[in-house]
Design a protein around this motif. Sequence first.
Motif, PDB file in Angstrom:
ATOM      1  N   PHE A   1      -9.249  -4.368   4.075  1.00  0.00           N
ATOM      2  CA  PHE A   1      -8.037  -4.964   4.588  1.00  0.00           C
ATOM      3  C   PHE A   1      -7.458  -6.135   3.772  1.00  0.00           C
ATOM      4  CE2 PHE A   1      -6.359  -8.171   7.583  1.00  0.00           C
ATOM      5  CZ  PHE A   1      -5.053  -7.571   7.881  1.00  0.00           C
ATOM      6  N   GLY A   2      -8.438  -6.745   2.850  1.00  0.00           N
ATOM      7  CA  GLY A   2      -7.882  -7.829   1.741  1.00  0.00           C
ATOM      8  C   GLY A   2      -6.996  -7.030   0.833  1.00  0.00           C
ATOM      9  N   ARG A   3      -7.423  -5.798   0.359  1.00  0.00           N
ATOM     10  CA  ARG A   3      -6.484  -5.074  -0.726  1.00  0.00           C
ATOM     11  C   ARG A   3      -5.210  -4.863  -0.101  1.00  0.00           C
ATOM     12  NH1 ARG A   3      -6.768  -2.424  -5.796  1.00  0.00           N
ATOM     13  NH2 ARG A   3      -4.836  -2.045  -5.880  1.00  0.00           N
ATOM     14  N   ARG A   4      -5.326  -4.342   1.113  1.00  0.00           N
ATOM     15  CA  ARG A   4      -4.027  -4.015   1.735  1.00  0.00           C
ATOM     16  C   ARG A   4      -3.144  -5.089   1.694  1.00  0.00           C
ATOM     17  NH1 ARG A   4      -0.798  -1.126   5.157  1.00  0.00           N
ATOM     18  NH2 ARG A   4       0.324  -2.133   6.668  1.00  0.00           N
ATOM     19  N   LEU A   5      -3.488  -6.360   2.123  1.00  0.00           N
ATOM     20  CA  LEU A   5      -2.668  -7.642   2.158  1.00  0.00           C
ATOM     21  C   LEU A   5      -2.015  -7.983   0.939  1.00  0.00           C
ATOM     22  CD1 LEU A   5      -4.413  -9.769   4.960  1.00  0.00           C
ATOM     23  CD2 LEU A   5      -2.437  -8.150   5.290  1.00  0.00           C
ATOM     24  N   ARG A   6      -3.247  -7.848  -0.093  1.00  0.00           N
ATOM     25  CA  ARG A   6      -2.638  -8.210  -1.609  1.00  0.00           C
ATOM     26  C   ARG A   6      -1.492  -7.173  -2.012  1.00  0.00           C
ATOM     27  NH1 ARG A   6      -8.055  -8.915  -2.386  1.00  0.00           N
ATOM     28  NH2 ARG A   6      -8.346  -7.242  -3.590  1.00  0.00           N
ATOM     29  N   ASP A   7      -1.731  -5.689  -1.577  1.00  0.00           N
ATOM     30  CA  ASP A   7      -0.470  -4.955  -2.175  1.00  0.00           C
ATOM     31  C   ASP A   7       0.819  -4.956  -1.400  1.00  0.00           C
ATOM     32  OD1 ASP A   7      -2.373  -4.048  -4.049  1.00  0.00           O
ATOM     33  OD2 ASP A   7      -3.138  -2.253  -2.846  1.00  0.00           O
ATOM     34  N   ILE A   8       0.985  -5.696  -0.181  1.00  0.00           N
ATOM     35  CA  ILE A   8       2.036  -5.421   0.657  1.00  0.00           C
ATOM     36  C   ILE A   8       3.289  -5.919   0.013  1.00  0.00           C
ATOM     37  CG2 ILE A   8       3.020  -6.032   3.053  1.00  0.00           C
ATOM     38  CD1 ILE A   8       0.775  -4.516   4.108  1.00  0.00           C
TER      39      ILE A   8
END
Length: 336
Positions: free
Chosen positions: A212-219
Motif C-alpha cells: 500500500f505504501g508503494r501504491r501511495l508513492r506511485d499515484i
Amino acid sequence: MKATAVAPANIAFIKYWGKADDALRLPLNSSISMNLSECTTTTTVKFSSSYSEDVVEFLDQEALTILSRSREDCQWESLRVSKHLDSMRARAGSTWHARVLTKNSFPKSAGIASSASGFAALTVAAVAALGLALFEKELTILARLGSGSACRSIPDGFVEWVKGNNSQSSYARSLHPADYWDLRDIILVVEKGRKKTGSTQGMGKARTSPFFGRRLRDIPDRIKEVKRALAQKDIERLGVVMEEDCINMHAVAMTQKPPIFYWNGLTMEIIRSVNEWRAEGLPVYFTIDAGPNVHLICEAKDEEVVVKKTKTLSGVIEIIVNKPSQGVRLVDTHLF
Ligand code: DP6
C-alpha cells in the motif's frame, strides 16, 4: 420542500482506495474518473414537519415495486442515508424528517458504483429540497461525506477528486466536459447481487497490505500521466496507466489482512481476452472496481467491434454501453 436529482455513476481511471479519516471520508490519494451516461440514480427527497421519522425506499430496476424495508441491505443503507441527511439538516438548521425514494438504472451493489450515483443524487436533491443554494464545490464536499466516490459524480464529464488535507480542501472538479472526448465504457456484468465485501469495509484494511505504501508513492505520477493522456486524447497512454492502477489496487486488496479477491474466473478470462484483442490491434483497455464486473474503455469508433468481440464470451449477463456524461442535475419529474 421536494426535489429530485439524477446522478451518474462514475468509473475511476485512478482509484480511491484507503482513507486518511474515516468519518470525513478524506482519501489517502487523489483520483480521476469519467461519469457514465447509462448508469444513473434518480432520487426524490421531501422534507416535512408531519413526518415522525426518515423513510427511505428503493424502487427495483423496473420501478414496479418498492423493495421491502425489512431487507437487511435496505435497512443498512437506510441508516446510512439518514445519517447523511443529518449533515444536510444541520447545514440548513432543519429538524424535519424526510421521505426518500430512489431508483437505479443498473444492478444495485454489483461493483458498478451505486453508492457514487446514490449519494450524489441524494445530496443534490436534499440540498435543493431544504432550499439551500450551494456552489458545486460545496456540493462535492457534502456528497463526499456520504460516499467518497460520490463527489466525482457531481461535476461534468471527466473529474478529479483532489485529496486535500481537511474537509474543505478535499473536493471534486471537472477536468474536461463530457463532450470533450467520445470515449466508451462498455461494462460487462458477470455477476449480479450484493458484493461480499463492500468498498468501505474493503478499503478500511488497505494499510495492512505491504504494497500500500508503494501504491501511495506511485499515484501522483499516475495522476499526471492520466491528465496528459486526457489532454492529448491518447487512448493508449490512458489505457496503460489505467490498467496499471486497477491491477495495483486489486494487488493491494488481495494482500490486505484479511485478503479480498473481487475477481472471479470470468473476470480473469475477460482480462486475457482484452490482451488478445489488443495484440490483434484493437485499442481497448480494462478496469475493475470493487467487484467482478469489467469495464472496457475504448474510443467511440471502436465500440461496434468491441461489443461484437464481447458477445463471443460466454457467461456475461449484461452489456451496458456508456458514453461520458454530464454530472448530477435537478429534474422536474418526481418519483412520488
Ligand atoms: C473501488 O466511494 O464506495 O470503486 O467512501 O467508503 O463509500 P466509501 O467508498 P466508495 O469507494 C469506491 C472504491 C472504488 C474505486 C473508486 O471508485 O475510486
